[in-house]
Enzyme design. Structure first.
Site, short mmCIF file in Angstrom:
data_model
loop_
_atom_site.label_atom_id
_atom_site.label_comp_id
_atom_site.label_asym_id
_atom_site.label_seq_id
_atom_site.Cartn_x
_atom_site.Cartn_y
_atom_site.Cartn_z
N ASP A 1 17.78 59.65 28.95
CA ASP A 1 18.67 60.36 28.77
C ASP A 1 19.15 60.93 30.41
O ASP A 1 20.01 59.78 30.03
CB ASP A 1 17.43 61.75 28.95
CG ASP A 1 18.58 62.57 28.55
OD1 ASP A 1 19.65 63.62 27.60
OD2 ASP A 1 18.70 63.67 29.49
N TYR B 1 25.09 67.31 34.95
CA TYR B 1 26.40 67.19 34.73
C TYR B 1 27.54 68.27 34.73
O TYR B 1 28.31 67.36 34.83
CB TYR B 1 26.23 68.66 33.53
CG TYR B 1 24.77 67.89 32.56
CD1 TYR B 1 25.38 67.40 30.77
CD2 TYR B 1 23.92 68.28 32.75
CE1 TYR B 1 24.56 66.96 30.30
CE2 TYR B 1 22.90 67.89 31.25
CZ TYR B 1 22.86 67.30 30.49
OH TYR B 1 22.13 66.74 29.78
N HIS C 1 15.21 63.24 19.60
CA HIS C 1 16.01 62.13 21.61
C HIS C 1 14.59 62.46 22.01
O HIS C 1 14.76 61.50 23.05
CB HIS C 1 16.55 63.85 21.23
CG HIS C 1 17.91 63.40 23.17
ND1 HIS C 1 18.38 62.68 23.33
CD2 HIS C 1 17.31 64.41 24.27
CE1 HIS C 1 18.46 62.44 24.42
NE2 HIS C 1 17.87 63.44 25.46
#
Length: 317
Positions: free
Chosen positions: A102, A231, A296
């Site tokens: 990730d 982010y 994930h």
């Protein structure tokens, strides 16, 4: 057995979990993703330590027991890569085997672009390499693709996401995210969402209540701002990395992804991975492993399989 310590590196305190013989010259460094911790690698650390490797898994900046600088701009990929390289130096690690997942995979790609001299081989999971030289800002691309309600778009403005991702609600947040599943068939064609799961459903079989308690206790203490700030630096990373627009990842690489991972269902990504684009950008990519039935959080969902794939690859070097 997992050992813990905190070291000073790159101007911050970094919490590090370690396993295996400290004297071993064969060192694997694990980089976790969002919203996780060193703990996400617990199974791989046990498996590879038993095979003679020294395993090192930090909490990345903003997570767990590692420092969380208040400035949003302090969470750029350059800062986090700097943390990891400085950690190598503090621990006396000249070259390492690097494993990412990730956001940890994104940091690992950047690290291999910037400092390939420090990495013997790379195993990256979930997030494929994304070319630095794209002509559109990442936030603009995601807005066009999914609209402003998409979770990454919502994360961009400080304070907004914190209302949704409150530490007081950490248990429900972590249960939803860690239980997330995505396939085109089950999604009905809607956009992939970071919290697409029913918080009332039981935990998946690969996650125990004790595991959940560990994650929850840390995020109740720290909150989610440090994690979300990664982010908020996507556009900044894109701008700062412009000098590497045409650079290739020149490190031997294995890439692992689950067929139920939302990142494996972004538009065009499977063509990129399987039809040559990925190999152009990562010339030393040796193989791509797609694990059926994995979502994930692949290193936890398919722990033994992922551990074996890592060992099979790095044992060649």
């Amino acid at each position: 057995m997992i050992r813990h310590r905190t070291v000073e590196a790159n101007g911050i305190a970094i919490h590090v979990a370690e396993s295996g013989e400290e004297a071993s010259q064969r060192v694997v460094v694990f980089l976790h993703g969002f919203p996780e911790l060193w703990y996400s690698w617990r199974h791989q650390m046990e498996s590879l330590a038993a095979r003679g490797y020294r395993c090192v898994a930090p909490d990345l900046r903003g997570y767990g027991a590692t420092a969380a600088p208040p400035d949003v701009a302090s969470y750029s990929a350059f800062h986090v890569v700097g943390d990891v390289v400085a950690l190598f130096d503090v621990l006396g690690l000249d070259k390492v085997f690097l494993v990412g997942h990730d956001w940890g995979a994104i940091i690992a790609w950047y690290l291999c672009l910037f400092r390939p001299d420090r990495v013997t081989a790379l195993v990256n999971t979930s997030v494929a390499f994304m070319r630095v030289g794209a002509t559109i800002k990442p936030s603009d691309y995601l807005n066009r693709l999914y609209g402003p309600t998409y979770y990454i778009c919502r994360f961009q403005e400080p304070g907004v996401a914190e209302k949704e991702y409150s530490p007081a609600n950490a248990r429900n947040i972590m249960r939803r995210i860690l239980s997330m599943r995505f396939t085109p068939e089950s999604s009905g064609g809607k956009k992939p969402e970071a919290a697409d799961a029913d918080e009332d459903k039981p935990l998946p079989p690969w996650l125990t209540e004790a595991d959940m308690d560990y994650f929850v206790s840390e995020f109740e203490r720290t909150g989610f701002t440090g994690a979300i700030n990664y982010y908020r630096n996507m556009d900044r990373n894109w701008e700062l990395a412009a000098p590497w627009a045409d650079a290739k990842v020149q490190v031997p690489t294995r890439y692992i992804v689950g067929d139920g991972d939302l990142t494996y269902h972004y538009p065009g990504i499977q063509d990129y991975i399987h039809k040559g684009g990925f190999k152009v950008d990562v010339p030393l990519l040796e193989d791509v492993v797609v694990i059926p039935g994995a979502g994930h959080f692949i290193q936890q969902e398919k722990a033994d399989e992922v551990s074996d794939h890592i060992y099979d690859f790095i044992s060649k070097f």
